[in-house]
Design an enzyme around this catalytic site. Structure first.
Site, PDB file in Angstrom:
ATOM      1  N   ARG A   1       0.841  -1.210   0.000  1.00 43.90           N
ATOM      2  CA  ARG A   1       0.000   0.000   0.000  1.00 43.90           C
ATOM      3  C   ARG A   1       0.869   1.251   0.000  1.00 43.90           C
ATOM      4  O   ARG A   1       1.844   1.334   0.751  1.00 43.90           O
ATOM      5  CB  ARG A   1      -0.911   0.010   1.244  1.00 43.90           C
ATOM      6  CG  ARG A   1      -1.800  -1.216   1.282  1.00 43.90           C
ATOM      7  CD  ARG A   1      -2.754  -1.208   2.454  1.00 43.90           C
ATOM      8  NE  ARG A   1      -3.534  -2.448   2.436  1.00 43.90           N
ATOM      9  CZ  ARG A   1      -4.444  -2.785   3.342  1.00 43.90           C
ATOM     10  NH1 ARG A   1      -4.700  -1.964   4.345  1.00 43.90           N
ATOM     11  NH2 ARG A   1      -5.102  -3.912   3.242  1.00 43.90           N
TER      12      ARG A   1
ATOM     13  N   ARG B   1       2.410   0.863  10.478  1.00 42.73           N
ATOM     14  CA  ARG B   1       1.877   1.139   9.154  1.00 42.73           C
ATOM     15  C   ARG B   1       3.019   1.162   8.139  1.00 42.73           C
ATOM     16  O   ARG B   1       3.801   2.105   8.101  1.00 42.73           O
ATOM     17  CB  ARG B   1       1.156   2.484   9.141  1.00 42.73           C
ATOM     18  CG  ARG B   1       0.403   2.811   7.848  1.00 42.73           C
ATOM     19  CD  ARG B   1      -0.235   4.195   7.902  1.00 42.73           C
ATOM     20  NE  ARG B   1      -1.229   4.322   8.946  1.00 42.73           N
ATOM     21  CZ  ARG B   1      -2.524   3.995   8.801  1.00 42.73           C
ATOM     22  NH1 ARG B   1      -2.958   3.573   7.639  1.00 42.73           N
ATOM     23  NH2 ARG B   1      -3.362   4.125   9.788  1.00 42.73           N
TER      24      ARG B   1
ATOM     25  N   SER C   1     -10.298  -6.350  10.030  1.00 41.18           N
ATOM     26  CA  SER C   1     -11.567  -5.744   9.664  1.00 41.18           C
ATOM     27  C   SER C   1     -12.410  -6.845   9.056  1.00 41.18           C
ATOM     28  O   SER C   1     -12.043  -7.394   8.028  1.00 41.18           O
ATOM     29  CB  SER C   1     -11.365  -4.657   8.608  1.00 41.18           C
ATOM     30  OG  SER C   1     -11.269  -3.408   9.207  1.00 41.18           O
TER      31      SER C   1
ATOM     32  N   ARG D   1       1.073  -5.686  13.239  1.00 39.17           N
ATOM     33  CA  ARG D   1       0.434  -5.208  14.473  1.00 39.17           C
ATOM     34  C   ARG D   1       0.275  -6.328  15.494  1.00 39.17           C
ATOM     35  O   ARG D   1       0.340  -6.095  16.701  1.00 39.17           O
ATOM     36  CB  ARG D   1      -0.911  -4.560  14.139  1.00 39.17           C
ATOM     37  CG  ARG D   1      -0.705  -3.287  13.326  1.00 39.17           C
ATOM     38  CD  ARG D   1      -2.000  -2.626  12.945  1.00 39.17           C
ATOM     39  NE  ARG D   1      -1.729  -1.494  12.052  1.00 39.17           N
ATOM     40  CZ  ARG D   1      -2.671  -0.751  11.499  1.00 39.17           C
ATOM     41  NH1 ARG D   1      -3.952  -1.019  11.736  1.00 39.17           N
ATOM     42  NH2 ARG D   1      -2.350   0.252  10.710  1.00 39.17           N
TER      43      ARG D   1
ATOM     44  N   GLU E   1      -5.739  -1.862  15.432  1.00 37.14           N
ATOM     45  CA  GLU E   1      -6.639  -2.568  14.522  1.00 37.14           C
ATOM     46  C   GLU E   1      -5.863  -3.677  13.804  1.00 37.14           C
ATOM     47  O   GLU E   1      -4.941  -3.405  13.037  1.00 37.14           O
ATOM     48  CB  GLU E   1      -7.203  -1.582  13.491  1.00 37.14           C
ATOM     49  CG  GLU E   1      -8.180  -2.237  12.534  1.00 37.14           C
ATOM     50  CD  GLU E   1      -8.527  -1.311  11.374  1.00 37.14           C
ATOM     51  OE1 GLU E   1      -8.597  -0.089  11.586  1.00 37.14           O
ATOM     52  OE2 GLU E   1      -8.719  -1.845  10.270  1.00 37.14           O
TER      53      GLU E   1
END
Length: 432
Positions: A261, A276, A355, A394, A352
RNA sequence: GGAGAGAUGGCUGAGUGGUCGAAAGCGGCCGCCUGCUAAGCGGUUGUAGGGGUGUUAAGCCCUUACCCCGGGUUCGAAUCCCGGUCUCUCCGCCA
């Protein structure tokens, strides 16, 4: 993509839904205008073609050469007219398609209303954050001291937001991946997939990343391929443009893959540590099922992801996204957040790591993934779901920070020890 | 990178300017028959758009498009021409 018939027949319902997710409800009116024009042109073109088809069939039967030539000219003129209308029709169809591709999915009625992430709802919190009798360190300090995480050299190789895992750090990530895959395939009934990391544009349109979110993707211009931002993309598209047998649903896949990303929109956010990055690994679960079972499949998907958190014995919470914080494609979404005691701006932070969402038939319609409910019945769109199970960096952060000891070592969670040769601790000496 | 072959319905596989949405076989579905039963017979069976009828249902009727994609020739294209994409085979290279 929303069903144009739904927009046509229940425009008010669609406007309401769009308003709830914070989108512009006037897109409905644009779509209706294009749809009306499209049908008008379609009807006209079809009837003219019917006329020409009938006329062409008769041509052979006309004996008189002069009469036949005249008739031919007539048909030719008709053909020209059809050509013009078809050209207009193609334009309107493409306009309509482009518009529909930019309209977000509608939320399920049960999704709580809210403007942004501040109105998300914590559904449950599991486990108690550990109390430290020393000052817990953030993972970048733990990793550097143990020499298992090298951010500086990652930057040297590839720039900011890249890092290198070394020794026990790399092994720990590998252990997490193996644990997750074994759990989902062995206990939760998923079939393991190893997908390509590079995909064609259609795949990204299918999952909804394109055309709207291309700026978060890496692209190979030369061969017109894209780096997948998540295994969701290749795995969901496995059955693109297929009609599945209803009896084979639900299909449950789990895939380990690297994810890429650009994170351009997140410039300046989460710059410390490995929270990130431009490249990270993830174990992803994807389901294809019938509309009747999708809601319960979502609950079991969330539970499957929670199982990883439970296996690691790290506190976590489940958060339901409010309407304003749903993604472009999701109709309902739950996030899993692992507790990390030291990497936030003020100490502890919920990270997080997953999802889990149901996309109803939104992706299926874009990717044309259908199933036949009964033999001989008409094809219908499947419902698609996915959720991380879990995102690796994470999760790694949570392990390092929750299991750190005062002397700088890290205890290896019990569930991971079989995957690390039975080792119980990572220490400086061992890492070397 | 070099050379060649091909792309047709769920699958296999014919077709060659109109009578082709497309033979045949397989598979699927419906029905029938049956004391030779891991069989036989008959029928049926693509997808999508639009229009009509109907309770914005099911169903039915009409029509159009689709034989990889995009152009072109023609009154008419699965079929002829051009461009593209993809797949396969052989050679080379290579983890």
């Amino acid at each position: 993509m929303l069903d144009i018939r739904l927009i046509r027949e229940q425009p008010e319902t669609v406007r309401e839904g769009l308003t709830r997710v914070g989108a512009d409800p006037s897109m409905v009116d644009q779509a209706l205008a294009l749809d009306g024009r499209r049908r008008e042109l379609d009807t006209e073109a079809a009837s003219l073609r019917a006329e020409r088809n009938a006329g062409s069939k008769r041509i052979g039967g006309i004996k008189d050469p002069a009469e036949r030539d005249a008739y031919r000219a007539e048909m030719r003129a008709l053909g020209d007219r059809i050509g013009e209308i078809e050209k207009a029709l193609t334009g309107v169809e493409e306009d309509q398609r482009q518009l529909l591709l930019t309209i977000p999915n509608l939320p399920l009625p049960e999704v709580p209303y809210g403007v942004d992430d501040r109105e998300n709802v914590v559904v449950r919190t599991v486990g108690e954050p550990r109390t430290f009798d020393f000052e817990p360190k953030p993972h970048w300090e733990i990793g550097a001291q143990l020499d298992i995480l090298d951010i500086e050299r990652g930057v040297k190789l590839s720039g900011s937001r890249f890092y290198v895992l070394k020794g026990a750090g790399a092994a720990l990530q590998r252990a997490l991946i193996a644990l997750m895959l074994d759990l989902h395939t062995g206990q939760h009934g998923y079939t393991e997939i190893y997908p390509p990391a590079v995909v064609r544009e259609e795949c990204l349109v299918g999952t909804g990343n394109l055309p709207k979110f291309g700026d978060n993707l890496y692209r190979d211009i030369e061969d017109d391929l894209w780096l997948a931002p998540t295994a969701e993309v290749p795995v969901t598209n496995l059955h693109r443009e297929e009609i599945l047998d209803g009896a084979q649903l639900p299909i449950r896949y789990v895939a380990y893959s690297p994810c890429f990303r650009r994170e351009r929109m997140s410039a300046g956010r989460d710059v410390r540590g490995i929270k990130r990055g431009h490249q990270f690994d993830k174990v992803e679960m994807v389901k294809l099922c019938t509309p009747e079972t999708s809601r319960e499949e979502l609950d079991s998907l969330v539970n499957d992801a929670e199982d990883v958190c439970r296996a690691l014995a790290i506190p976590y919470r489940v958060v339901q996204m409010c309407t304003g914080d749903l993604s472009f494609v999701a109709a309902i979404k739950f996030d899993l957040e692992l507790w990390a005691p030291a990497c936030g701006p003020e100490g502890g932070e919920w990270l997080e790591v997953s999802s889990c969402a149901c996309f109803t038939d939104f992706q299926a319609r874009r990717a044309s993934i259908r199933y036949r409910p009964e033999p001989g019945a008409k094809p219908a769109f499947v419902h698609t779901l996915n959720g991380s199970g879990l995102a690796l960096p994470r999760t790694l952060i949570a392990v390092l920070e929750n299991y750190q000891n005062e002397d700088g070592s890290v205890t290896i969670p019990g569930a991971l020890r079989p995957y690390m040769g039975g080792r119980e601790r990572i220490t400086r000496a061992e890492a070397l």
